[in-house]
Design a protein around this motif. Structure first.
Motif, PDB file in Angstrom:
ATOM      1  N   LYS A  53       0.833  -1.200   0.000  1.00  0.00           N
ATOM      2  CA  LYS A  53       0.000   0.000   0.000  1.00  0.00           C
ATOM      3  C   LYS A  53       0.865   1.245   0.000  1.00  0.00           C
ATOM      4  N   ASN A  95      -2.853  -4.183  -5.393  1.00  0.00           N
ATOM      5  CA  ASN A  95      -1.820  -3.201  -5.053  1.00  0.00           C
ATOM      6  C   ASN A  95      -0.545  -3.427  -5.859  1.00  0.00           C
ATOM      7  N   GLU A 128      -6.306  -8.462  -2.466  1.00  0.00           N
ATOM      8  CA  GLU A 128      -5.917  -7.083  -2.143  1.00  0.00           C
ATOM      9  C   GLU A 128      -4.455  -6.838  -2.524  1.00  0.00           C
TER      10      GLU A 128
END
Length: 297
Positions: free
Chosen positions: A19, A200, A196
């Protein structure tokens, strides 16, 4: 928090997670032009700072030093003593003779000593970072840019049919994310976390490839979900997944669980997600350093 280690063929950076990398590369790309211009101006200012013109390196264009009246810039001792040339040294000395000026090998020794100290400090910082990482349950991202082993170049070339990797330099950039879940098994938590991380990684990898391409390099990455090239043309007959045996030569372990295989990190075990990029940009080039380290200090 970030640590880094630099060598001639290997560049390593540790970041909080994918992230952080994703947000950083997006911001870095948005402001890259202004930042690079500012850096160029700063480097130019530092280069010109402290130079007495005319520069003696300009040869005939420079002003002749009257102390060296003989051919070959040679002067007599009496002339040198009459006009001593001060140079930076210990505070308790007020005048100096030109013979006190450091020789070339002295400067080389000083630069080498500084390099050794810098590398030692980087290694110590990396070790301290990893110790802190084990105490902190937050995700950790390990980025390693390294020269592609010669024995793998031919096989990896098949992944990119429109690029001949056998001609020129090949660098492999691996992004290894420490995960909360054990990726050797399957569960709803594993699937959610992997999706996820995949999103990313792809977002970050696309921006990294754009930055390197803008700098004049070729760059592409492997989509972890398909095992094929993402940016350019792909070869449907060739894939590269994180459990490929070739990852052993990139510093990972491949564990055979009987029903399947899984990739294992030397420190994090099977709690990892791995993404791979390929480029002809050298590991220690300025563009690679900027991607891995800029804004992370």
């Amino acid at each position: 928090m970030m640590s880094k280690f630099l060598s001639r063929a290997r560049l390593i950076a540790y970041l909080p997670g994918l992230k952080t990398l994703r947000s950083t590369v997006l911001c870095q790309r948005s402001f890259s032009n202004s930042v690079l211009q500012k850096q160029c101006n700063e480097e130019e200012r530092k280069t010109n700072e402290g130079i007495d013109w005319p520069d003696t390196k300009l040869g005939p264009l420079s002003e002749h030093d009257k102390r060296f009246s003989l051919p070959g810039n040679v002067g007599v001792v009496t002339q040198l003593k009459q006009q001593p040339q001060p140079i930076a040294a210990s505070p308790d000395q007020t005048t100096y003779d030109v013979l006190y000026k450091p020789l070339r090998h002295d400067r080389h020794a000083a630069v080498f000593a500084q390099f050794v100290n810098a590398v030692s400090e980087s290694e110590e910082s990396a070790e301290e970072f990893m110790k802190e990482a084990y105490k902190n349950p937050k995700n950790i991202l390990e980025m390693i840019a390294q020269d592609c082993p010669p024995s793998l170049v031919k096989g990896f070339s098949e992944l990119f049919p429109d690029v001949d990797l056998s001609k020129g330099h090949v660098t492999i950039l691996t992004l290894c994310q420490k995960t909360n879940s054990d990726m050797s098994g399957w569960s709803s938590e594993v699937e959610v976390e992997r999706e996820e991380l995949l999103e990313n990684f792809i977002t970050s990898a696309v921006e990294i490839c754009k930055s390197l391409t803008k700098a004049g390099f070729w760059a592409d990455f492997i989509d972890p979900s398909s095992g094929q090239a993402f940016v350019g043309a792909s070869n449907p007959n060739t894939t590269l997944f994180e459990t490929d045996e070739r990852f052993r030569k990139l510093g990972f372990e491949i564990e055979d669980l009987g029903c399947c295989k899984c990739v294992r990190h030397r420190d994090w075990g099977t709690h990892i997600f791995v993404g791979t990029l390929f480029t002809n940009a050298p590991p220690d080039c300025d563009e690679m350093k900027e991607i891995m380290f800029n804004g992370m200090e």
